[in-house]
Design an enzyme around this catalytic site. Structure first.
Site, PDB file in Angstrom:
ATOM      1  N   SER A   8       0.834  -1.195   0.000  1.00 52.66           N
ATOM      2  CA  SER A   8       0.000   0.000   0.000  1.00 52.66           C
ATOM      3  C   SER A   8       0.870   1.247   0.000  1.00 52.66           C
ATOM      4  O   SER A   8       2.032   1.218   0.381  1.00 52.66           O
ATOM      5  CB  SER A   8      -0.920   0.010   1.215  1.00 52.66           C
ATOM      6  OG  SER A   8      -0.174   0.103   2.399  1.00 52.66           O
ATOM      7  N   ASP A   9       0.270   2.309  -0.484  1.00 48.17           N
ATOM      8  CA  ASP A   9       0.874   3.618  -0.334  1.00 48.17           C
ATOM      9  C   ASP A   9      -0.253   4.578  -0.016  1.00 48.17           C
ATOM     10  O   ASP A   9      -1.413   4.202   0.013  1.00 48.17           O
ATOM     11  CB  ASP A   9       1.679   4.039  -1.562  1.00 48.17           C
ATOM     12  CG  ASP A   9       0.816   4.268  -2.792  1.00 48.17           C
ATOM     13  OD1 ASP A   9      -0.382   4.593  -2.648  1.00 48.17           O
ATOM     14  OD2 ASP A   9       1.329   4.133  -3.899  1.00 48.17           O
ATOM     15  N   LYS A  10       0.070   5.785   0.247  1.00 50.48           N
ATOM     16  CA  LYS A  10      -0.948   6.749   0.659  1.00 50.48           C
ATOM     17  C   LYS A  10      -1.512   7.543  -0.512  1.00 50.48           C
ATOM     18  O   LYS A  10      -2.267   8.468  -0.309  1.00 50.48           O
ATOM     19  CB  LYS A  10      -0.369   7.710   1.711  1.00 50.48           C
ATOM     20  CG  LYS A  10      -0.019   7.026   3.011  1.00 50.48           C
ATOM     21  CD  LYS A  10      -1.285   6.552   3.678  1.00 50.48           C
ATOM     22  CE  LYS A  10      -0.983   5.977   5.053  1.00 50.48           C
ATOM     23  NZ  LYS A  10      -2.180   5.581   5.750  1.00 50.48           N
ATOM     24  N   THR A  11      -1.191   7.170  -1.746  1.00 41.84           N
ATOM     25  CA  THR A  11      -1.711   7.883  -2.898  1.00 41.84           C
ATOM     26  C   THR A  11      -3.229   7.825  -2.872  1.00 41.84           C
ATOM     27  O   THR A  11      -3.813   6.763  -2.768  1.00 41.84           O
ATOM     28  CB  THR A  11      -1.184   7.272  -4.205  1.00 41.84           C
ATOM     29  OG1 THR A  11       0.233   7.270  -4.154  1.00 41.84           O
ATOM     30  CG2 THR A  11      -1.673   8.037  -5.413  1.00 41.84           C
TER      31      THR A  11
END
Length: 131
Positions: A8-11
């Site tokens: 996951s990333d926070k994009t």
């Protein structure tokens, strides 16, 4: 069923305020949306996959949907809510009227065949076992 890796990333979280699933990998294929999953995976596999994602989330996480099936509000862990939402869309696309809530009713938190170990920073994971 289980998830061996969640990347996951926070994009999107900063711009929309909600984390979302933008792709899944199954059978060596990257699936970018539920339509692609419907083309590539059998209904039975999609159901198993969606149910596994729901069972492996905390009952403290919940997604409130608007009348059109879009996200109205997340409650709880953002990553789990994103998994609940994509699971709900997969189940509804396959004809479920209850979506992820139907899976939760089928496998309630107090089911003696279900055991959950909450996330801990020492273990760096949470675990759910369903017999």
């Amino acid at each position: 069923g289980s998830a061996t890796t969640i990347c996951s990333d926070k994009t999107g979280t900063l711009t929309t305020g909600k984390m979302s699933v933008v792709g899944m990998m199954g059978g060596g294929e990257v699936l970018r949306n539920t339509a692609k999953a419907s083309e590539f995976l059998t209904r039975q596999v999609r159901q198993l996959w969606a149910e596994a994602m729901v069972v492996n989330t905390s009952f403290k996480s919940d997604v409130e949907l608007d009348a059109s099936g879009g996200i109205k509000k997340y409650a709880g862990n953002d990553t789990e809510c994103a998994l609940l939402f994509i699971s709900d869309r997969m189940l509804v696309a396959d004809g479920s009227k209850d979506g992820y809530r139907g899976v939760r009713a089928k496998h309630p938190i107090d089911d003696p065949k279900r055991s959950t170990i909450s996330f801990s920073s020492d273990r760096k994971r949470m675990s759910t076992m369903v017999a």
